[in-house]
Design a protein around this motif. Structure first.
Motif, PDB file in Angstrom:
ATOM      1  N   ILE A  24       0.848  -1.195   0.000  1.00 17.18           N
ATOM      2  CA  ILE A  24       0.000   0.000   0.000  1.00 17.18           C
ATOM      3  C   ILE A  24       0.884   1.246   0.000  1.00 17.18           C
ATOM      4  O   ILE A  24       0.691   2.186  -0.784  1.00 17.18           O
ATOM      5  CB  ILE A  24      -0.947  -0.006   1.205  1.00 17.18           C
ATOM      6  CG1 ILE A  24      -2.008  -1.104   1.052  1.00 17.18           C
ATOM      7  CG2 ILE A  24      -1.615   1.358   1.367  1.00 17.18           C
ATOM      8  CD1 ILE A  24      -2.912  -1.254   2.253  1.00 17.18           C
ATOM      9  N   GLY A  25       1.874   1.252   0.880  1.00 17.75           N
ATOM     10  CA  GLY A  25       2.779   2.392   0.946  1.00 17.75           C
ATOM     11  C   GLY A  25       3.561   2.589  -0.329  1.00 17.75           C
ATOM     12  O   GLY A  25       3.715   3.713  -0.822  1.00 17.75           O
ATOM     13  N   ASP A  26       4.081   1.498  -0.895  1.00 17.88           N
ATOM     14  CA  ASP A  26       4.836   1.583  -2.144  1.00 17.88           C
ATOM     15  C   ASP A  26       3.982   2.165  -3.262  1.00 17.88           C
ATOM     16  O   ASP A  26       4.437   3.001  -4.055  1.00 17.88           O
ATOM     17  CB  ASP A  26       5.322   0.192  -2.565  1.00 17.88           C
ATOM     18  CG  ASP A  26       6.657  -0.156  -1.920  1.00 17.88           C
ATOM     19  OD1 ASP A  26       7.332   0.761  -1.428  1.00 17.88           O
ATOM     20  OD2 ASP A  26       7.017  -1.341  -1.916  1.00 17.88           O
ATOM     21  N   GLY A  27       2.738   1.696  -3.346  1.00 16.22           N
ATOM     22  CA  GLY A  27       1.850   2.174  -4.400  1.00 16.22           C
ATOM     23  C   GLY A  27       1.524   3.643  -4.255  1.00 16.22           C
ATOM     24  O   GLY A  27       1.448   4.380  -5.251  1.00 16.22           O
ATOM     25  N   VAL A  28       1.347   4.087  -3.019  1.00 20.17           N
ATOM     26  CA  VAL A  28       1.081   5.496  -2.761  1.00 20.17           C
ATOM     27  C   VAL A  28       2.255   6.358  -3.248  1.00 20.17           C
ATOM     28  O   VAL A  28       2.081   7.374  -3.918  1.00 20.17           O
ATOM     29  CB  VAL A  28       0.823   5.724  -1.255  1.00 20.17           C
ATOM     30  CG1 VAL A  28       0.938   7.197  -0.892  1.00 20.17           C
ATOM     31  CG2 VAL A  28      -0.552   5.183  -0.873  1.00 20.17           C
ATOM     32  N   ALA A  52      -3.308  -4.252  -3.195  1.00 19.84           N
ATOM     33  CA  ALA A  52      -2.783  -3.213  -2.319  1.00 19.84           C
ATOM     34  C   ALA A  52      -2.005  -2.155  -3.087  1.00 19.84           C
ATOM     35  O   ALA A  52      -2.249  -0.946  -2.940  1.00 19.84           O
ATOM     36  CB  ALA A  52      -1.890  -3.842  -1.245  1.00 19.84           C
ATOM     37  N   ASN A  53      -1.054  -2.594  -3.903  1.00 19.18           N
ATOM     38  CA  ASN A  53      -0.138  -1.663  -4.557  1.00 19.18           C
ATOM     39  C   ASN A  53      -0.781  -0.930  -5.721  1.00 19.18           C
ATOM     40  O   ASN A  53      -0.580   0.269  -5.910  1.00 19.18           O
ATOM     41  CB  ASN A  53       1.111  -2.423  -5.022  1.00 19.18           C
ATOM     42  CG  ASN A  53       2.170  -1.516  -5.601  1.00 19.18           C
ATOM     43  OD1 ASN A  53       2.064  -1.093  -6.745  1.00 19.18           O
ATOM     44  ND2 ASN A  53       3.202  -1.235  -4.830  1.00 19.18           N
ATOM     45  N   GLN A  54      -1.545  -1.650  -6.532  1.00 23.06           N
ATOM     46  CA  GLN A  54      -2.024  -1.068  -7.772  1.00 23.06           C
ATOM     47  C   GLN A  54      -3.494  -0.646  -7.718  1.00 23.06           C
ATOM     48  O   GLN A  54      -3.869   0.341  -8.338  1.00 23.06           O
ATOM     49  CB  GLN A  54      -1.807  -2.051  -8.926  1.00 23.06           C
ATOM     50  CG  GLN A  54      -0.332  -2.379  -9.130  1.00 23.06           C
ATOM     51  CD  GLN A  54      -0.093  -3.177 -10.395  1.00 23.06           C
ATOM     52  OE1 GLN A  54      -0.949  -3.283 -11.257  1.00 23.06           O
ATOM     53  NE2 GLN A  54       1.083  -3.756 -10.499  1.00 23.06           N
ATOM     54  N   PHE A  55      -4.302  -1.385  -6.993  1.00 25.31           N
ATOM     55  CA  PHE A  55      -5.727  -1.054  -6.980  1.00 25.31           C
ATOM     56  C   PHE A  55      -6.060  -0.028  -5.902  1.00 25.31           C
ATOM     57  O   PHE A  55      -6.593   1.041  -6.184  1.00 25.31           O
ATOM     58  CB  PHE A  55      -6.559  -2.319  -6.785  1.00 25.31           C
ATOM     59  CG  PHE A  55      -8.035  -2.091  -6.952  1.00 25.31           C
ATOM     60  CD1 PHE A  55      -8.587  -1.938  -8.209  1.00 25.31           C
ATOM     61  CD2 PHE A  55      -8.862  -2.021  -5.852  1.00 25.31           C
ATOM     62  CE1 PHE A  55      -9.945  -1.711  -8.366  1.00 25.31           C
ATOM     63  CE2 PHE A  55     -10.224  -1.802  -5.987  1.00 25.31           C
ATOM     64  CZ  PHE A  55     -10.762  -1.646  -7.262  1.00 25.31           C
ATOM     65  N   PHE A 105       6.203   0.839   6.113  1.00 25.60           N
ATOM     66  CA  PHE A 105       7.468   0.106   6.217  1.00 25.60           C
ATOM     67  C   PHE A 105       7.770  -0.264   7.666  1.00 25.60           C
ATOM     68  O   PHE A 105       8.301  -1.348   7.956  1.00 25.60           O
ATOM     69  CB  PHE A 105       8.622   0.925   5.638  1.00 25.60           C
ATOM     70  CG  PHE A 105       8.776   0.778   4.141  1.00 25.60           C
ATOM     71  CD1 PHE A 105       8.808  -0.466   3.543  1.00 25.60           C
ATOM     72  CD2 PHE A 105       8.912   1.897   3.337  1.00 25.60           C
ATOM     73  CE1 PHE A 105       8.960  -0.604   2.178  1.00 25.60           C
ATOM     74  CE2 PHE A 105       9.064   1.777   1.964  1.00 25.60           C
ATOM     75  CZ  PHE A 105       9.088   0.517   1.379  1.00 25.60           C
ATOM     76  N   ALA A 106       7.444   0.628   8.595  1.00 28.09           N
ATOM     77  CA  ALA A 106       7.669   0.333  10.013  1.00 28.09           C
ATOM     78  C   ALA A 106       6.800  -0.836  10.467  1.00 28.09           C
ATOM     79  O   ALA A 106       7.262  -1.743  11.183  1.00 28.09           O
ATOM     80  CB  ALA A 106       7.377   1.578  10.845  1.00 28.09           C
ATOM     81  N   VAL A 107       5.529  -0.831  10.049  1.00 21.14           N
ATOM     82  CA  VAL A 107       4.631  -1.938  10.410  1.00 21.14           C
ATOM     83  C   VAL A 107       5.110  -3.244   9.786  1.00 21.14           C
ATOM     84  O   VAL A 107       5.109  -4.302  10.444  1.00 21.14           O
ATOM     85  CB  VAL A 107       3.196  -1.613   9.953  1.00 21.14           C
ATOM     86  CG1 VAL A 107       2.281  -2.823  10.152  1.00 21.14           C
ATOM     87  CG2 VAL A 107       2.649  -0.418  10.718  1.00 21.14           C
TER      88      VAL A 107
END
Length: 401
Positions: free
Chosen positions: A25-29, A152-155, A180-182
């Motif tokens: 999710i973070g990477d996609g953001v 997560a990343n793309q949708f 990333f911390a989580v």
């Protein structure tokens, strides 16, 4: 879904799966917000594409070295440490954006650090998976991870990233730091796995050469790695300026750009759902060959169209192809490569694959600057047609592997 994954693939895989979901999710953001941030500072296509290039450059510089260390160090601990460091880098970027002190140079520096972390964490994750999942469950595990990446990343993350950037430019990068911390905490909770049998200590260069030689001698993996390395030069040359393409060619807003990127996710989710069934029906060879043809059609269509709906449709088909191709190739590599070589062979594959992406990102910005934002797509179509011709016969080994 969490309970189902845990029951079939084990509690440790569930933790790895959850960490992957959160960090994706973070990477996609950041993937969406990064180009938007650079484009808010400059409209130079080369500088916009450069933000993608600097994050991919470490795969060219450090991929082989990272693979060697992945085979030497505790892979679980390595993933944890790298995630913590990436969280720190993103926190620094979010602070710079929030205080209006961010520059293109600062963005490039942080993205370079993120890319360096990826060479270690991604290689370690691929090599770590066979240690916590039974061999006959690897295809299922890879499909679930691919599905998680897609959702997560793309949708979910792409429109979220664009929306967060519009609300507050620093927000997307702060969110990614938290993810990333989580993820670091979740991976740290995975039980340590037994170390592989000890081997005589050799030099770093010897370790790297061993991985390169093993991959190069395996005809099918070599064909796949070289094909996608060259293919990524073509693909990323086109998509490095995708934000400018959507604005100038399709007439979309920043939020529209984020939603268009989710079409990858729609196709990817479909691809992970049908990958096993398609492979059982048609075989790996037919699917890999079809994938090369889909790449040609994708680039031609995007170069020719000015209609967002047509672009979205072809990107859905492309997303199906990428997930099917990815599940086939990753599972094949995890099954045929000896455990003590997984990091190094995986890093050689990544060097060709993602190193090609880095070169393509740099080339795409230059091509768009000299000609137009559609020029890289036309060139990519020609390159992929040549790759399909060259790889057609060697790919016949895939169904038997």
């Amino acid at each position: 879904m969490r309970a189902l994954v845990s029951a079939r693939l084990g509690a440790d895989f569930t933790k790895l799966w959850a960490a992957s979901a959160v960090s994706n999710i973070g990477d996609g953001v950041t993937m969406v917000a990064g180009p938007l941030l650079v484009a808010s500072i400059t409209t130079d296509p080369a500088l916009v594409a450069g933000a993608v290039f600097v994050q991919q450059l470490p795969w060219l510089l450090f991929s082989l070295i990272s693979g060697a260390y992945v085979d030497r160090l505790d892979r679980r601990q390595l993933i944890v440490i790298v995630n913590v460091l990436r969280a720190g880098a993103l926190t620094a970027l979010a602070t710079a954006v929030a205080t209006d002190t961010v520059t293109v140079a600062v963005i490039y520096a942080v993205f370079f650090l993120l890319g360096t972390g990826e060479t270690l964490a991604d290689t370690a994750s691929g090599a770590f998976l066979p240690a916590i999942v039974a061999p006959d469950r690897l295809a299922s595990a890879n499909a679930r991870l691919s599905a998680t990446f897609t959702v997560a990343n793309q949708f979910a993350a792409k429109p979220l990233g664009a929306w967060l950037f519009v609300i507050a430019a620093a927000a997307p990068f702060g969110v990614n730091a938290l993810t990333f911390a989580v993820a670091a905490v979740l991976v740290a909770k995975i039980r340590p796995v037994p170390a592989p049998p000890s081997r005589p200590r050799t030099g770093l260069r010897t370790d790297i050469v061993e991985g390169v030689r093993w991959l190069w001698r395996h005809h099918l993996l070599r064909t796949l790695a070289v094909s996608m390395g060259l293919g990524n030069v073509a693909f990323c040359a086109a998509f490095a300026v995708f934000i400018l393409y959507t604005r100038q060619r399709l007439g979309l807003s920043d939020v529209g750009y984020g939603f268009l990127l989710t079409t990858f996710a729609i196709g990817g989710l479909l691809g992970t759902a049908v990958a096993a069934r398609l492979q059982a029906t048609f075989g790996a060879t037919a699917l890999l060959r079809a994938g090369l043809l889909i790449e040609v059609v994708t680039h031609v269509t995007l170069a020719a169209t000015t209609t967002p709906l047509i672009a979205a449709t072809v990107l859905i088909i492309f997303g199906i192809h990428t997930m099917v191709w990815g599940v086939i190739v990753v599972t094949l590599r995890q099954r045929v490569v000896p455990p003590h070589l997984l990091g190094r062979v995986g890093s050689v594959y990544s060097l060709l694959d993602l190193g090609g992406a880095a070169l393509g990102s740099l080339l795409g910005g230059l091509l768009a600057r000299v000609w137009s934002v559609t020029t890289p797509f036309w060139i990519a179509a020609i390159v992929m047609a040549l790759i399909a011709v060259a790889a057609w016969r060697p790919l016949r080994q895939a169904s038997a592997a």
